[in-house]
Design a protein around this motif. Sequence first.
Motif, PDB file in Angstrom:
ATOM      1  N   ALA A  99      93.437 146.106 113.208  1.00 48.35           N
ATOM      2  CA  ALA A  99      92.587 147.204 113.687  1.00 48.35           C
ATOM      3  C   ALA A  99      93.005 147.711 115.067  1.00 48.35           C
ATOM      4  O   ALA A  99      92.397 148.645 115.593  1.00 48.35           O
ATOM      5  N   GLY A 100      94.003 147.074 115.675  1.00 47.77           N
ATOM      6  CA  GLY A 100      94.458 147.513 116.995  1.00 47.77           C
ATOM      7  C   GLY A 100      93.538 147.076 118.121  1.00 47.77           C
ATOM      8  O   GLY A 100      93.672 147.516 119.258  1.00 47.77           O
ATOM      9  N   ARG A 101      92.569 146.194 117.811  1.00 49.53           N
ATOM     10  CA  ARG A 101      91.673 145.703 118.865  1.00 49.53           C
ATOM     11  C   ARG A 101      92.400 144.673 119.713  1.00 49.53           C
ATOM     12  O   ARG A 101      92.247 144.630 120.933  1.00 49.53           O
ATOM     13  N   CYS A 102      93.118 143.799 119.043  1.00 51.38           N
ATOM     14  CA  CYS A 102      94.005 142.870 119.746  1.00 51.38           C
ATOM     15  C   CYS A 102      95.438 143.331 119.491  1.00 51.38           C
ATOM     16  O   CYS A 102      95.759 143.849 118.421  1.00 51.38           O
ATOM     17  N   ASP A 103      96.284 143.111 120.491  1.00 43.92           N
ATOM     18  CA  ASP A 103      97.673 143.573 120.370  1.00 43.92           C
ATOM     19  C   ASP A 103      98.556 142.510 119.728  1.00 43.92           C
ATOM     20  O   ASP A 103      99.651 142.820 119.249  1.00 43.92           O
ATOM     21  N   GLY A 104      98.078 141.265 119.746  1.00 37.15           N
ATOM     22  CA  GLY A 104      98.857 140.188 119.137  1.00 37.15           C
ATOM     23  C   GLY A 104      97.967 138.988 118.900  1.00 37.15           C
ATOM     24  O   GLY A 104      96.796 138.950 119.333  1.00 37.15           O
ATOM     25  N   TYR A 105      98.514 138.014 118.197  1.00 35.81           N
ATOM     26  CA  TYR A 105      97.773 136.780 117.864  1.00 35.81           C
ATOM     27  C   TYR A 105      98.783 135.717 117.491  1.00 35.81           C
ATOM     28  O   TYR A 105      99.759 136.005 116.816  1.00 35.81           O
ATOM     29  N   TRP A 106      98.537 134.500 117.977  1.00 35.39           N
ATOM     30  CA  TRP A 106      99.382 133.406 117.494  1.00 35.39           C
ATOM     31  C   TRP A 106      98.541 132.165 117.271  1.00 35.39           C
ATOM     32  O   TRP A 106      97.536 131.947 117.942  1.00 35.39           O
ATOM     33  N   GLU A 107      98.935 131.363 116.305  1.00 30.62           N
ATOM     34  CA  GLU A 107      98.249 130.092 116.051  1.00 30.62           C
ATOM     35  C   GLU A 107      99.145 129.195 115.206  1.00 30.62           C
ATOM     36  O   GLU A 107      99.848 129.649 114.315  1.00 30.62           O
ATOM     37  N   ARG A 108      99.107 127.903 115.524  1.00 34.19           N
ATOM     38  CA  ARG A 108      99.769 126.881 114.699  1.00 34.19           C
ATOM     39  C   ARG A 108      98.675 126.099 113.989  1.00 34.19           C
ATOM     40  O   ARG A 108      97.515 126.188 114.337  1.00 34.19           O
ATOM     41  N   ASN A 109      99.057 125.294 113.017  1.00 29.86           N
ATOM     42  CA  ASN A 109      98.097 124.444 112.289  1.00 29.86           C
ATOM     43  C   ASN A 109      97.068 125.234 111.509  1.00 29.86           C
ATOM     44  O   ASN A 109      95.911 124.824 111.413  1.00 29.86           O
ATOM     45  N   VAL A 110      97.463 126.375 111.007  1.00 26.79           N
ATOM     46  CA  VAL A 110      96.546 127.110 110.124  1.00 26.79           C
ATOM     47  C   VAL A 110      96.880 126.760 108.675  1.00 26.79           C
ATOM     48  O   VAL A 110      97.971 126.273 108.362  1.00 26.79           O
ATOM     49  N   GLN A 111      95.912 127.022 107.818  1.00 28.32           N
ATOM     50  CA  GLN A 111      96.089 126.757 106.390  1.00 28.32           C
ATOM     51  C   GLN A 111      96.312 128.085 105.659  1.00 28.32           C
ATOM     52  O   GLN A 111      95.987 129.152 106.191  1.00 28.32           O
ATOM     53  N   THR A 112      96.811 127.975 104.445  1.00 30.20           N
ATOM     54  CA  THR A 112      97.113 129.191 103.658  1.00 30.20           C
ATOM     55  C   THR A 112      95.898 130.122 103.569  1.00 30.20           C
ATOM     56  O   THR A 112      96.008 131.333 103.764  1.00 30.20           O
ATOM     57  N   TYR A 113      94.731 129.540 103.265  1.00 31.94           N
ATOM     58  CA  TYR A 113      93.539 130.380 103.041  1.00 31.94           C
ATOM     59  C   TYR A 113      93.003 130.974 104.339  1.00 31.94           C
ATOM     60  O   TYR A 113      92.232 131.931 104.301  1.00 31.94           O
ATOM     61  N   ASP A 114      93.385 130.424 105.495  1.00 31.19           N
ATOM     62  CA  ASP A 114      92.979 131.040 106.776  1.00 31.19           C
ATOM     63  C   ASP A 114      93.668 132.397 106.968  1.00 31.19           C
ATOM     64  O   ASP A 114      93.104 133.307 107.571  1.00 31.19           O
ATOM     65  N   ILE A 115      94.918 132.486 106.527  1.00 28.33           N
ATOM     66  CA  ILE A 115      95.755 133.636 106.917  1.00 28.33           C
ATOM     67  C   ILE A 115      96.154 134.558 105.766  1.00 28.33           C
ATOM     68  O   ILE A 115      96.639 135.665 106.009  1.00 28.33           O
ATOM     69  N   ALA A 116      95.955 134.104 104.513  1.00 27.19           N
ATOM     70  CA  ALA A 116      96.492 134.859 103.362  1.00 27.19           C
ATOM     71  C   ALA A 116      96.090 136.340 103.418  1.00 27.19           C
ATOM     72  O   ALA A 116      96.947 137.232 103.392  1.00 27.19           O
TER      73      ALA A 116
END
Length: 266
Positions: free
Chosen positions: A199-216
């Motif tokens: 949505a352009g609200r955040c310009d970026g995002y990073w995370e480790r240790n996520v699961q498939t269903y968190d990010i799919a």
Amino acid sequence: MIRTPLMTVMVDAVMKAARSLKRDFGEVENLQVSRKGPSDFVSAADRKAEQVLREALAKARPGYGFVLEEGGRIEGGDTQNVWYVDPLDGTTNFLHGIPQFAISVGLERDGKMYAGVIYDPIKDELYVAEKGQGAFLNNRRLRVSARTDLADCVVACGIPFLGHGNHPEFLRELGTIMAKVAGVRRMGSAALDLAAVAAGRCDGYWERNVQTYDIAAGLILVREAGGFVADADGGEQMMQKGSVVAGNEVVQRELLRIVRTASKAG
Ligand code: IPD
Ligand code: CA
Ligand code: CA
Ligand code: CA
């Protein structure tokens, strides 16, 4: 808005589950809660919403495979069409009465993310994306931000749970990134973090240790909004490696450079 039969199926299922979640959020103090790890909670709200999603999706698309946060991978389903279901992304927020959580449903087709729906029931914000059709928030077409100067940028992140992940590595990344950007946020829902990038609200995002269903669902949303996603090594194995670096082209590239350096420094 995308009005394909598939989108209708996904949105209907998500809206039904949202009614269950909203009821439970109204009386969160009475919910049964247990722990999956030292700071990894699951409640009756997660389980009920998952049941609603599973039944609705299975009825509309019999035989599709499932990867469910609480129920795990269901064996014997179609491996070409697989649902990735997070019935309540942001359980910690939910259980603390913090109104930042979402339902996330992604569909993988032939090994690639094909469609995603994320719904924030508190803000009544429905994010949808289908391959080649764009990404939308309610009825508005989404586009990642155009900011390129890091000093103007707000970046979301996820902090590894207690007992999971590498906190020193995270702190190295955070230290470098926070010295360059206008702000860093830890909002507590990976799905909504990716939606915020789309949505352009955040310009970026990073995370480790996520699961498939968190990010799919979020991965297809960011891509369809013109954004870029990679795993923490710069490859395309976000789902397999459980890491994600997302953003507009410039911010994603810069975050990735920092994240890769942080892991080498360990
Ligand atoms: C969590 C949230 C959180 C992220 C964690 C996830 P859950 O999902 O997305 O933002 O930092 O990695 O596990 O457990 O609330 O569905
Ligand atoms: Ca969880
Ligand atoms: Ca989650
Ligand atoms: Ca969850």
